[in-house]
Motif scaffolding. Structure first.
Motif, PDB file in Angstrom:
ATOM      1  N   VAL A   1       5.406  -0.431  -6.253  1.00 28.05           N
ATOM      2  CA  VAL A   1       5.078   0.694  -5.372  1.00 28.05           C
ATOM      3  C   VAL A   1       3.764   1.339  -5.823  1.00 28.05           C
ATOM      4  N   PRO A   2       2.809   1.554  -4.901  1.00 22.67           N
ATOM      5  CA  PRO A   2       1.561   2.228  -5.282  1.00 22.67           C
ATOM      6  C   PRO A   2       1.824   3.657  -5.754  1.00 22.67           C
ATOM      7  N   ASN A   3       0.891   4.181  -6.532  1.00 18.07           N
ATOM      8  CA  ASN A   3       0.989   5.574  -6.959  1.00 18.07           C
ATOM      9  C   ASN A   3       1.082   6.503  -5.758  1.00 18.07           C
ATOM     10  N   LYS A   4       1.717   7.640  -5.959  1.00 18.37           N
ATOM     11  CA  LYS A   4       1.933   8.574  -4.847  1.00 18.37           C
ATOM     12  C   LYS A   4       0.620   9.114  -4.292  1.00 18.37           C
ATOM     13  N   THR A   5      -0.340   9.394  -5.169  1.00 17.54           N
ATOM     14  CA  THR A   5      -1.623   9.953  -4.733  1.00 17.54           C
ATOM     15  C   THR A   5      -2.716   8.903  -4.894  1.00 17.54           C
ATOM     16  N   ILE A   6      -3.323   8.507  -3.771  1.00 15.77           N
ATOM     17  CA  ILE A   6      -4.397   7.516  -3.799  1.00 15.77           C
ATOM     18  C   ILE A   6      -5.613   8.099  -3.093  1.00 15.77           C
ATOM     19  N   ARG A   7      -6.726   8.160  -3.801  1.00 21.77           N
ATOM     20  CA  ARG A   7      -7.964   8.652  -3.212  1.00 21.77           C
ATOM     21  C   ARG A   7      -8.749   7.485  -2.627  1.00 21.77           C
ATOM     22  N   PRO A   8      -9.419   7.696  -1.497  1.00 19.50           N
ATOM     23  CA  PRO A   8     -10.201   6.613  -0.876  1.00 19.50           C
ATOM     24  C   PRO A   8     -11.235   6.045  -1.842  1.00 19.50           C
TER      25      PRO A   8
ATOM     26  N   GLY B   1      -2.702 -17.101   4.442  1.00 19.86           N
ATOM     27  CA  GLY B   1      -3.393 -16.755   5.678  1.00 19.86           C
ATOM     28  C   GLY B   1      -4.048 -15.392   5.549  1.00 19.86           C
ATOM     29  N   VAL B   2      -3.970 -14.597   6.626  1.00 17.50           N
ATOM     30  CA  VAL B   2      -4.559 -13.250   6.601  1.00 17.50           C
ATOM     31  C   VAL B   2      -3.492 -12.191   6.322  1.00 17.50           C
ATOM     32  N   SER B   3      -2.293 -12.619   6.009  1.00 15.78           N
ATOM     33  CA  SER B   3      -1.215 -11.674   5.730  1.00 15.78           C
ATOM     34  C   SER B   3      -1.380 -11.099   4.331  1.00 15.78           C
ATOM     35  N   ARG B   4      -0.520 -10.153   3.979  1.00 18.69           N
ATOM     36  CA  ARG B   4      -0.544  -9.594   2.632  1.00 18.69           C
ATOM     37  C   ARG B   4       0.525 -10.245   1.768  1.00 18.69           C
ATOM     38  N   GLN B   5       0.885 -11.464   2.122  1.00 13.27           N
ATOM     39  CA  GLN B   5       1.773 -12.253   1.278  1.00 13.27           C
ATOM     40  C   GLN B   5       0.922 -13.166   0.404  1.00 13.27           C
ATOM     41  N   ALA B   6       1.258 -13.240  -0.873  1.00 13.24           N
ATOM     42  CA  ALA B   6       0.514 -14.091  -1.802  1.00 13.24           C
ATOM     43  C   ALA B   6       1.480 -14.961  -2.591  1.00 13.24           C
ATOM     44  N   ASN B   7       1.017 -16.145  -2.949  1.00 10.57           N
ATOM     45  CA  ASN B   7       1.801 -17.090  -3.728  1.00 10.57           C
ATOM     46  C   ASN B   7       1.060 -17.451  -5.010  1.00 10.57           C
ATOM     47  N   VAL B   8       1.817 -17.693  -6.060  1.00  9.60           N
ATOM     48  CA  VAL B   8       1.253 -18.127  -7.342  1.00  9.60           C
ATOM     49  C   VAL B   8       1.829 -19.501  -7.667  1.00  9.60           C
ATOM     50  N   TYR B   9       0.930 -20.443  -7.987  1.00  8.33           N
ATOM     51  CA  TYR B   9       1.329 -21.825  -8.221  1.00  8.33           C
ATOM     52  C   TYR B   9       0.833 -22.314  -9.584  1.00  8.33           C
ATOM     53  N   THR B  10       1.379 -23.451 -10.001  1.00  9.47           N
ATOM     54  CA  THR B  10       0.761 -24.204 -11.081  1.00  9.47           C
ATOM     55  C   THR B  10      -0.557 -24.778 -10.559  1.00  9.47           C
TER      56      THR B  10
ATOM     57  N   PRO C   1       7.674  -5.319   2.496  1.00  8.14           N
ATOM     58  CA  PRO C   1       8.755  -5.238   3.479  1.00  8.14           C
ATOM     59  C   PRO C   1       8.163  -4.976   4.861  1.00  8.14           C
ATOM     60  N   THR C   2       8.900  -5.291   5.904  1.00  8.41           N
ATOM     61  CA  THR C   2       8.368  -5.212   7.268  1.00  8.41           C
ATOM     62  C   THR C   2       7.777  -3.844   7.592  1.00  8.41           C
ATOM     63  N   LEU C   3       8.508  -2.773   7.321  1.00  4.79           N
ATOM     64  CA  LEU C   3       8.011  -1.435   7.652  1.00  4.79           C
ATOM     65  C   LEU C   3       6.782  -1.068   6.834  1.00  4.79           C
ATOM     66  N   SER C   4       6.715  -1.578   5.617  1.00  2.00           N
ATOM     67  CA  SER C   4       5.593  -1.250   4.732  1.00  2.00           C
ATOM     68  C   SER C   4       4.287  -1.872   5.212  1.00  2.00           C
ATOM     69  N   LEU C   5       4.363  -2.873   6.092  1.00  2.00           N
ATOM     70  CA  LEU C   5       3.157  -3.509   6.616  1.00  2.00           C
ATOM     71  C   LEU C   5       2.296  -2.535   7.411  1.00  2.00           C
TER      72      LEU C   5
ATOM     73  N   PRO D   1       0.726  -0.652   0.996  1.00  2.00           N
ATOM     74  CA  PRO D   1       2.165  -0.943   1.077  1.00  2.00           C
ATOM     75  C   PRO D   1       2.780  -1.181  -0.297  1.00  2.00           C
ATOM     76  N   LYS D   2       4.088  -1.082  -0.346  1.00  2.00           N
ATOM     77  CA  LYS D   2       4.793  -1.551  -1.532  1.00  2.00           C
ATOM     78  C   LYS D   2       5.077  -3.041  -1.342  1.00  2.00           C
ATOM     79  N   TYR D   3       5.430  -3.713  -2.417  1.00  2.00           N
ATOM     80  CA  TYR D   3       5.638  -5.160  -2.372  1.00  2.00           C
ATOM     81  C   TYR D   3       6.975  -5.532  -3.008  1.00  2.00           C
ATOM     82  N   ASN D   4       7.581  -6.561  -2.456  1.00  2.00           N
ATOM     83  CA  ASN D   4       8.700  -7.226  -3.113  1.00  2.00           C
ATOM     84  C   ASN D   4       8.135  -8.428  -3.860  1.00  2.00           C
ATOM     85  N   LEU D   5       8.209  -8.382  -5.168  1.00  2.00           N
ATOM     86  CA  LEU D   5       7.689  -9.456  -6.015  1.00  2.00           C
ATOM     87  C   LEU D   5       8.855 -10.310  -6.498  1.00  2.00           C
ATOM     88  N   LYS D   6       8.869 -11.572  -6.077  1.00  2.00           N
ATOM     89  CA  LYS D   6       9.928 -12.499  -6.467  1.00  2.00           C
ATOM     90  C   LYS D   6       9.361 -13.528  -7.440  1.00  2.00           C
TER      91      LYS D   6
END
Length: 200
Positions: free
Chosen positions: A32-39, A137-146, A159-163, A168-173
């Motif tokens: 989750v990003p910090n609560k206060t983010i300056r541009p 692609g152009v989404s905010r999903q990223a993959n890490v590989y060997t 998550p969908t609403l966070s888009l 956004p916050k991220y689910n990191l698996k």
């Protein structure tokens, strides 16, 4: 003919099971990003368990002569990783050091940005091995590989609403223990900042 049917039905069950096992995560974080983010400023993350109830780590950032990040284990308040370099501007050069519980020592690594067909991707060198991270692609999903991309080590996506949010916050698996979790946190931090930079 009967034997062929039996083999066919067995394959229908075996192949999906293998795919599910390959994609089964070892553990999941909510980042989750910090609560206060300056541009146009660096921002850190709070890293929770999969239910977003327990704060496990804090990723604290600062920017003076160079961009820096410090990963703090929340229960013990100990620093377990640090990252420094330049990642918020177009130039890119970052090194990191993490405490590896498997090796029981601090180990250094490098994150670099590269391009392929107008798309950025990231390479990491750690413990004499190379790894690749890239956006899907152009989404905010990223993959890490060997390095040869034959094994998915981790992925993150909002998550969908966070888009709908700029930050956004991220689910990191995480699917593998080949890398310390701190490296995925640093990658997400760097790539998220640079995603906004490319998008602006």
């Amino acid at each position: 003919m009967t034997m062929m049917k039996i083999i066919y039905f067995l394959l229908l069950f075996i192949v999906p099971i293998k795919c599910i096992e390959w994609k089964k995560e070892n553990h999941t974080y909510v980042v989750v990003p910090n609560k206060t983010i300056r541009p146009n400023q660096l921002y850190g993350f709070r890293i929770f368990d999969s239910k977003q109830k327990t704060l496990l780590y804090q990723l604290k950032v600062s920017s003076k002569d160079m961009d820096t990040a410090m990963l703090v284990d929340n229960p013990t308040k100990n620093m377990v990783g640090n990252l420094e370099g330049i990642w918020i501007d177009k130039a890119f050069n970052s090194t990191f050091s993490v405490y590896d519980n498997k090796l029981i020592k601090w180990t250094d690594g490098i994150i670099q940005s590269k391009w392929h067909l107008l798309s950025p991707y990231y390479t990491m060198e750690y413990n004499n091995e190379q790894f690749i991270a890239k956006w899907k692609g152009v989404s905010r999903q990223a993959n890490v590989y060997t390095k040869n991309q034959n094994e998915l080590l981790a992925e993150w996506r909002p998550p969908t609403l966070s888009l709908l949010w700029k930050y956004p916050k991220y689910n990191l698996k995480i699917y593998s223990n080949k890398l310390p979790d701190a490296i995925y946190f640093f990658l997400l931090l760097v790539m998220d900042h640079r995603y906004l930079d490319y998008d602006s």
